[in-house]
Every structure is written in C-alpha cells, then in structure tokens.
Scaffold this motif. Structure first.
Motif, PDB file in Angstrom:
ATOM      1  N   UNK A  35       3.834   3.650   0.627  1.00 45.56           N
ATOM      2  CA  UNK A  35       1.904   3.721   1.616  1.00 45.56           C
ATOM      3  C   UNK A  35       1.334   3.395   0.857  1.00 45.56           C
ATOM      4  N   UNK A  36       0.137   3.129   0.432  1.00 47.88           N
ATOM      5  CA  UNK A  36      -0.772   2.872  -0.740  1.00 47.88           C
ATOM      6  C   UNK A  36      -2.254   4.050  -0.214  1.00 47.88           C
ATOM      7  N   UNK A  37      -2.959   4.841  -1.773  1.00 50.12           N
ATOM      8  CA  UNK A  37      -3.740   4.847  -1.633  1.00 50.12           C
ATOM      9  C   UNK A  37      -5.201   4.465  -0.826  1.00 50.12           C
ATOM     10  N   UNK A  38      -5.778   5.117  -0.336  1.00 48.48           N
ATOM     11  CA  UNK A  38      -7.166   4.636   0.344  1.00 48.48           C
ATOM     12  C   UNK A  38      -8.164   6.274  -0.448  1.00 48.48           C
ATOM     13  N   UNK A  39      -7.897   6.682  -0.886  1.00 46.35           N
ATOM     14  CA  UNK A  39      -8.516   7.163  -1.447  1.00 46.35           C
ATOM     15  C   UNK A  39      -9.768   7.072  -2.552  1.00 46.35           C
ATOM     16  N   UNK A  40     -10.666   7.202  -3.149  1.00 46.60           N
ATOM     17  CA  UNK A  40     -10.533   6.689  -4.423  1.00 46.60           C
ATOM     18  C   UNK A  40     -10.054   7.140  -5.183  1.00 46.60           C
ATOM     19  N   UNK A  70      -5.593   1.580  -3.899  1.00 49.99           N
ATOM     20  CA  UNK A  70      -4.225   0.551  -3.671  1.00 49.99           C
ATOM     21  C   UNK A  70      -3.535   1.013  -4.406  1.00 49.99           C
ATOM     22  N   UNK A  71      -3.099   1.677  -5.553  1.00 46.62           N
ATOM     23  CA  UNK A  71      -1.787   1.940  -6.147  1.00 46.62           C
ATOM     24  C   UNK A  71      -0.348   2.362  -4.711  1.00 46.62           C
ATOM     25  N   UNK A  72       0.126   1.646  -4.797  1.00 46.08           N
ATOM     26  CA  UNK A  72       1.808   2.378  -4.235  1.00 46.08           C
ATOM     27  C   UNK A  72       2.374   2.988  -4.142  1.00 46.08           C
ATOM     28  N   UNK A  73       3.036   4.147  -3.375  1.00 44.25           N
ATOM     29  CA  UNK A  73       3.956   5.187  -2.936  1.00 44.25           C
ATOM     30  C   UNK A  73       4.510   5.098  -2.345  1.00 44.25           C
ATOM     31  N   UNK A 126      -0.409  -2.086   3.965  1.00 43.73           N
ATOM     32  CA  UNK A 126      -0.455  -2.380   2.137  1.00 43.73           C
ATOM     33  C   UNK A 126      -1.871  -3.392   2.293  1.00 43.73           C
ATOM     34  N   UNK A 127      -2.764  -3.149   2.018  1.00 43.04           N
ATOM     35  CA  UNK A 127      -3.339  -4.457   1.499  1.00 43.04           C
ATOM     36  C   UNK A 127      -2.920  -5.225   0.101  1.00 43.04           C
ATOM     37  N   UNK A 128      -2.666  -6.181  -0.007  1.00 42.88           N
ATOM     38  CA  UNK A 128      -3.025  -7.234  -1.278  1.00 42.88           C
ATOM     39  C   UNK A 128      -3.621  -7.439  -1.976  1.00 42.88           C
ATOM     40  N   UNK A 141      -7.109  -0.521  -7.484  1.00 43.97           N
ATOM     41  CA  UNK A 141      -7.129  -2.134  -7.214  1.00 43.97           C
ATOM     42  C   UNK A 141      -7.556  -2.264  -5.913  1.00 43.97           C
ATOM     43  N   UNK A 142      -8.268  -3.332  -5.296  1.00 46.33           N
ATOM     44  CA  UNK A 142      -8.746  -3.266  -4.416  1.00 46.33           C
ATOM     45  C   UNK A 142      -8.568  -4.493  -4.061  1.00 46.33           C
ATOM     46  N   UNK A 143      -9.194  -5.070  -2.433  1.00 44.26           N
ATOM     47  CA  UNK A 143      -8.727  -6.726  -2.953  1.00 44.26           C
ATOM     48  C   UNK A 143     -10.409  -7.174  -1.473  1.00 44.26           C
ATOM     49  N   UNK A 144     -10.921  -7.903  -2.671  1.00 45.97           N
ATOM     50  CA  UNK A 144     -11.669  -8.496  -1.916  1.00 45.97           C
ATOM     51  C   UNK A 144     -12.309  -9.635  -0.788  1.00 45.97           C
TER      52      UNK A 144
END
Length: 264
Positions: A1-6, A27-30, A62-64, A95-98
């Motif tokens: 899963x991926x962090x979506x909170x700040x 953006x971190x992957x867990x 998961x966002x790239x 890490x963000x996806x623009x």
C-alpha cells in the motif's frame, strides 16, 4: 500500500496512542503483513522499519512518483491559487506524481496543487546534506518523527542524506555501524568537516563546519546548531561521551543500494 496522508505514524502497537516508532511520508510504499482493528502491520520499503499504521492514511492503488518535496513542509492546495484551502501538509522527501501544470503550480495526484519551487524532479538531488539539515533548524523535536513538523536526531540525518541520494538506516546504532567510514582522529583540532556525523550511544548530529554540530535533541526540544564542544560537555554530564564520528562520501555512495539494506 502507499501513503496518501501527508505523513502517517508508524507505531509500536495497533493503538492510536501507542509510541511512535517512525513516520512514513506521502508516496512511500509499505508492505502489509496483516490488518487489525483499523491498523496494518507494515514494513517500510525505504528503510525496512516495521510497525503499525492506521489504514485511513493508506491506499491500495500505487502512484508512480515524478517529483519529491524539497522544503521541510509545504501545502498542497485545492486549486492553483495560494488563497485556496490547503488539503494536505507535505514534508521534505515526500514523493508525488505531477499530472498537470498551471503557471508556477503543479497538480500532484491525490494531494493537490503544490508550488513548483517546493518540488524537484526525482533525479535532481541536493549536493550538501548539511544544507538540507540547516533547513530544519527550529523544527520541534519529536521522538520517532521525520517530517517537517517534528523529527528526532536520526530522522534529521536520514532526511538530510536521502535528499542528497544516500539512504541511511533509521536508528543511530545502525548509522554508526553502516554509514560511511570511521574518522579515527576526529577529536583532533580541524579533523572534522562539514557533513561529518558525530555519534553518542542513541544520538547523532551532523557537522556544519569543523566546530559546530546540528542535531535534533531533547535539550533544545528542536533541531539546533551549537558548538560541538558545548554539546559534548553537556551530553557527557547528563548521559555519556561520544562514541565516534563517520564521514560519508556522497558522490561515491549516491544512488547505490546500501549494504545494510541488502544484508551484505
């Protein structure tokens, strides 16, 4: 899963008031091992730390990432307008996806609009970890923290070197064992240089010049810079003598998979 909170708290037990072990940033992957009462037992892929995270801050999709946050903290807004309401507070290293641009603003998927001066492409790295550490001066001390809203000693050194492309382990004993090379004569006048790490058992700081230490510490309850001699005298009085110092050659270690992470 991926962090979506700040950021999300990685706690020692699956309770909202359990002690903080570390934080995972947007953006971190867990890797998730099990779920229990709204929490997930996870391992952070970036530094292999294990703990419990509230599922509300995670997403299965998961966002790239394309960019990273370069300020200790910044806001992601609802619109490309500084007067619009902020939706998230992001921290350095997030890490963000623009996905869109409008003027000086960048739309980051599932986060909001972030000013372009607070972002950098993933392949654009800082050259000087000590300069990154200096951005945190005055940030409150927080046990287990590694965000722009609060961090501890190893959160500071880990964040500072990762911004320059060198990943350090989370704990001070592992940083002492694995980070760079030992400086045998570090107590000699002029032996230390900017970017060197000085260690105590359970504590670490980064040198800003041969005589000054920047460290997140409980005495100042903040990230603070002070003469190394003053820090040694005070910490020795209340705790212990330093255990040593280490130097990391950023240019040679940048982008490599660290031995501590592979078990080599």
């Amino acid at each position: 899963m991926q962090v979506r909170a700040g950021s999300v708290a990685v706690r020692e037990t699956p309770l909202p008031d359990a002690r903080l072990a570390t934080e995972a940033l947007f953006g971190e992957i867990l890797d998730v091992f099990e779920e229990q009462h709204g929490f997930a037992l996870v391992q952070c892929q970036r530094d292999r730390y294990v703990g419990w995270v509230a599922l509300a801050g995670l997403a299965e999709r998961l966002l790239a990432p394309t960019h990273r946050v370069t300020r200790p903290h910044t806001h992601a807004y609802a619109a490309p307008d500084l007067k619009s309401p902020p939706q998230l507070t992001l921290s350095l290293g997030g890490r963000v996806s623009v996905i869109a641009e409008e003027g000086d603003w960048r739309q980051c998927q599932d986060a909001g609009w972030v000013h372009q001066r607070h972002l950098a492409a993933l392949d654009v790295l800082d050259e000087d970890p000590a300069s990154v550490a200096e951005r945190y001066i005055g940030t409150p001390y927080l046990w287990g923290g590694r965000s722009g809203l609060g961090l501890d000693c190893t959160g500071l050194t880990q964040q500072s070197f990762e911004a320059a492309g060198v990943l350090l382990p989370r704990d001070s004993d592992m940083q002492f064992d694995w980070a760079g090379d030992a400086i045998a004569d570090w107590r000699d006048p002029g032996a230390l240089q900017r970017g060197d790490l000085v260690f105590w058992k359970g504590h670490v700081g980064i040198m800003t010049d041969p005589d000054h230490l920047l460290h997140a510490n409980a005495w100042h309850m903040a990230a603070a810079c002070e003469p190394l001699g003053d820090a040694i005298t005070r910490i020795s009085k209340y705790y212990a003598e330093p255990t040593g110092a280490r130097r990391i050659q950023v240019s040679s270690e940048r982008g490599t998979v660290p031995a501590w992470k592979t078990g080599a």
